[in-house]
Write an enzyme that holds these catalytic residues in place. Structure first.
Site, short mmCIF file in Angstrom:
data_model
loop_
_atom_site.label_atom_id
_atom_site.label_comp_id
_atom_site.label_asym_id
_atom_site.label_seq_id
_atom_site.Cartn_x
_atom_site.Cartn_y
_atom_site.Cartn_z
N LYS A 73 51.41 104.80 84.43
CA LYS A 73 52.41 105.74 83.74
C LYS A 73 51.68 106.91 83.77
O LYS A 73 50.49 107.11 84.13
CB LYS A 73 52.15 105.09 82.27
N ASP B 254 61.02 108.78 82.06
CA ASP B 254 60.55 108.20 80.44
C ASP B 254 61.17 109.19 79.62
O ASP B 254 61.79 110.15 80.10
CB ASP B 254 59.20 107.62 80.62
P1 NDP Z 1 64.89 110.15 76.32
O1 NDP Z 1 63.85 111.23 76.50
O2 NDP Z 1 66.11 110.04 77.00
O3 NDP Z 1 65.37 109.76 74.78
C1 NDP Z 1 64.36 109.72 73.96
C2 NDP Z 1 64.98 109.56 72.57
O4 NDP Z 1 64.15 109.24 71.50
C3 NDP Z 1 65.44 111.00 72.06
O5 NDP Z 1 66.79 110.70 71.15
C4 NDP Z 1 64.43 111.50 71.11
O6 NDP Z 1 64.63 112.60 70.30
C5 NDP Z 1 63.84 110.40 70.61
N1 NDP Z 1 62.61 110.39 70.26
C6 NDP Z 1 61.47 110.67 71.21
N2 NDP Z 1 60.32 110.99 70.61
C7 NDP Z 1 60.68 110.53 69.41
C8 NDP Z 1 59.64 110.56 68.21
N3 NDP Z 1 58.32 110.99 68.24
N4 NDP Z 1 60.09 110.23 66.74
C9 NDP Z 1 61.44 110.19 66.92
N5 NDP Z 1 62.27 110.04 67.82
C10 NDP Z 1 61.63 110.18 69.06
O7 NDP Z 1 63.76 108.81 76.64
P2 NDP Z 1 64.44 107.42 77.03
O8 NDP Z 1 65.92 107.09 76.38
O9 NDP Z 1 64.24 107.33 78.40
O10 NDP Z 1 63.28 106.36 76.14
C11 NDP Z 1 63.26 106.06 75.10
C12 NDP Z 1 62.22 104.82 75.18
O11 NDP Z 1 62.50 103.93 75.96
C13 NDP Z 1 60.82 105.27 75.31
O12 NDP Z 1 60.07 104.48 74.31
C14 NDP Z 1 60.61 105.05 76.64
O13 NDP Z 1 59.38 104.59 76.94
C15 NDP Z 1 61.26 103.68 76.69
N6 NDP Z 1 61.81 103.30 78.11
C16 NDP Z 1 62.50 103.93 78.94
C17 NDP Z 1 62.99 103.52 80.17
C18 NDP Z 1 63.73 104.41 81.16
O14 NDP Z 1 64.25 103.90 81.86
N7 NDP Z 1 64.17 105.65 80.73
C19 NDP Z 1 62.59 102.34 80.62
C20 NDP Z 1 62.04 101.30 79.69
C21 NDP Z 1 61.67 101.73 78.59
P3 NDP Z 1 64.79 113.87 70.72
O15 NDP Z 1 66.16 114.26 71.39
O16 NDP Z 1 64.55 114.66 69.37
O17 NDP Z 1 63.54 114.21 71.47
O1 2IT Z 2 58.92 102.17 80.75
C1 2IT Z 2 59.53 101.96 81.53
O2 2IT Z 2 59.59 100.68 82.15
C2 2IT Z 2 60.09 103.10 82.56
N1 2IT Z 2 60.09 104.31 81.59
C3 2IT Z 2 60.80 103.06 83.76
C4 2IT Z 2 59.47 102.95 84.65
C5 2IT Z 2 60.04 102.72 86.15
O3 2IT Z 2 59.43 102.89 86.98
O4 2IT Z 2 61.56 102.92 86.30
#
Ligand code: NDP
Ligand code: 2IT
Length: 444
Positions: free
Chosen positions: A124, A164
């Site tokens: 990460k 992420d």
């Molecule tokens: P994005 O940046 O696309 O979206 C994040 C969302 O969460 C936004 O709505 C953001 O609000 C909100 N957010 C972020 N930080 C905070 C905080 N500290 N408190 C409250 N709300 C918060 O990220 P993703 O959708 O990609 O990721 C969301 C989650 O999913 C994370 O935990 C990530 O690790 C996990 N994840 C993502 C993967 C991926 O493929 N993208 C895969 C597996 C897990 P704002 O718009 O205000 O920033």
């Molecule tokens: O938390 C996760 O699994 C991710 N943000 C995706 C990682 C990846 O390599 O696709």
């Protein structure tokens, strides 16, 4: 294994890293019995080795903002473990990013990637740079400066980053462009790339879709499905958006979503037209979720989480520790039957205990959100064979991977009374593969 000694040692050597300690404690407490069946693991000091990342890169990133001011951020890459494949995991750009958060994410990623059955190790990285309020030009200048350091440590068979929080298609595109220029080769070193330059179909959708495929498997064990179920979702980014899309497709109703400022409650449900608005608001205009409430005339609650709203199913999809013990008690009291985590470690240990004591379906992120990295693994395969698979092919593979992860959780997590402890199941299944590979590869 003496789990509390391992944890105490870790806390002494790496103090002030609470998220990292939290993630390690959860894994240790659930694998201890299985681990102790293998005295050879202890002789090889396996758990101590597995808890510490292989290496940590930390660097300064300097860039110029639109006003000509020089800005300085921190950049990081944690290469946690590569015994089953090249280091693999996302990059997070958010003001809260620090070593503790990235070490917890890299640690979890190692077990998650093992669960996918694909050959990927765990990593990460990211920066405390926040894309919020920055122009495209500022994001590009930051990213180019970030890549000037990171490119030395990554490669298609070495370490393959992805997105992420704060890192989506725009950021991956800028990073890939700069990386390609620096390393003088066109390789699949990033996943989540645009379709035109090696990205996989279904990668943007994969985490949200995968979470719902996993949820469907859990619901099936109770003889039910999503039809007519009311869901609360947190977040409104990549994971939340495609979670909502799949819930709608399968007949459920989503009444909330949120961002870091607050949440919206729409009792009529977020339909596909409203979802298209959220996607444009968040992905194009980069606005606030409050604007949804203004447009559709529904409730907006500033500075709060959506877990007080009555639902059948909760789908945390924003960030770590966003659902605490009190939220969990409210959810259970309101009749919630399932919680499936799109985010990484969104539920606190107290919340997990509430769900498990109430014996409701509860899936931890490392199982339920593994669809994202799974399709990243499929993107790597497609890049290697220089072919691309159709939407149907990738989606079918994703579904089958999520079903297999569910099966592994049931195999390793079913308790004497029949309750499936998905936390234990995911941790033991993920751990055993990594542990066996470490044993086979000797003391390295
Ligand atoms: P994005 O940046 O696309 O979206 C994040 C969302 O969460 C936004 O709505 C953001 O609000 C909100 N957010 C972020 N930080 C905070 C905080 N500290 N408190 C409250 N709300 C918060 O990220 P993703 O959708 O990609 O990721 C969301 C989650 O999913 C994370 O935990 C990530 O690790 C996990 N994840 C993502 C993967 C991926 O493929 N993208 C895969 C597996 C897990 P704002 O718009 O205000 O920033
Ligand atoms: O938390 C996760 O699994 C991710 N943000 C995706 C990682 C990846 O390599 O696709």
């Amino acid at each position: 294994m003496n789990a509390s000694k391992v944890l105490d040692d870790l806390k002494r050597r790496f103090p002030n890293e609470p998220e990292y300690h939290q993630a390690v404690e959860e894994v240790l407490s659930t694998i201890e019995d299985e681990y102790n069946k293998h005295p050879e693991f202890d002789k090889a000091n396996l758990i101590e080795r597995l808890c510490i990342p292989d290496r940590v890169f930390q660097f300064r990133v300097t860039w110029m903002d639109d006003k000509g001011n020089i800005q300085t951020n921190m950049g990081y890459r944690i290469q946690h473990n590569n015994v089953i494949g090249p280091y693999k995991g996302g990059l997070r750009f958010h003001s809260s990013v620090n070593l503790s958060i990235l070490k917890f994410l890299a640690f979890e990623q190692t077990f998650k990637n093992s669960l996918t059955t694909l050959p990927m190790g765990g990593a990460k990285g990211g920066s405390d740079f926040s894309p919020r309020g920055k122009s495209n030009a500022e994001v590009m200048r930051f990213v180019q400066s970030f890549m000037l350091e990171l490119w030395k440590h990554i490669g298609p068979d070495q370490d393959v980053p992805a997105g992420d929080i704060g890192v989506g298609g725009r950021e991956i595109g800028f990073m890939f462009g700069m990386y390609k220029k620096l390393c003088k080769e066109f390789t699949g070193t990033f996943t989540g790339k645009g379709r035109e330059y090696g990205g996989s179909l279904i990668r943007p959708e994969a985490t949200g879709y995968g979470n719902i495929y996993f949820l469907m498997e859990m619901l099936k064990t109770k003889g039910t499905d999503l039809k007519g179920k009311v869901c609360t979702v947190s977040g409104s980014g990549n994971v939340a958006q495609y979670t909502i899309e799949k819930v709608l497709e399968l007949g459920g109703k989503v009444v909330t979503c949120s961002d870091s400022d607050g949440y919206v409650y729409d009792p009529d449900g977020i339909d596909s037209e409203k979802l298209a608005y959220i996607m444009e608001l968040k992905n194009v205009y980069r606005g606030r979720i409050r604007e949804y409430a203004e447009k559709y005339g529904c409730k907006y609650v500033e500075g709060a989480k959506p877990w007080g709203e009555k639902c059948d199913i909760a789908l945390p999809s924003a960030t770590q520790n966003e659902l605490n013990g009190d939220h969990a008690k409210t959810l259970v009291a309101n009749g919630c039957i399932a919680v499936s985590e799109g985010a990484n470690m969104p539920s606190t240990p107290e919340a997990i205990k509430v769900f498990q004591d109430a014996k409701i379906l509860y899936a931890p992120g490392k199982a339920a959100n593994a669809g994202g990295v799974s399709v990243s693994g499929l993107e790597m395969s497609q890049n290697s064979i220089r072919l691309s698979w159709s939407t149907e092919e990738v989606d079918a593979k994703l579904k089958s991977i999520m079903q297999n992860i569910h099966e592994a959780c049931v195999k390793y997590g079913t308790e004497a009374d029949g309750y499936v402890n998905y936390v234990k199941g995911a941790n033991v299944a993920g751990f055993m593969k990594v542990a066996n590979a470490m044993m086979a590869q000797g003391i390295v």
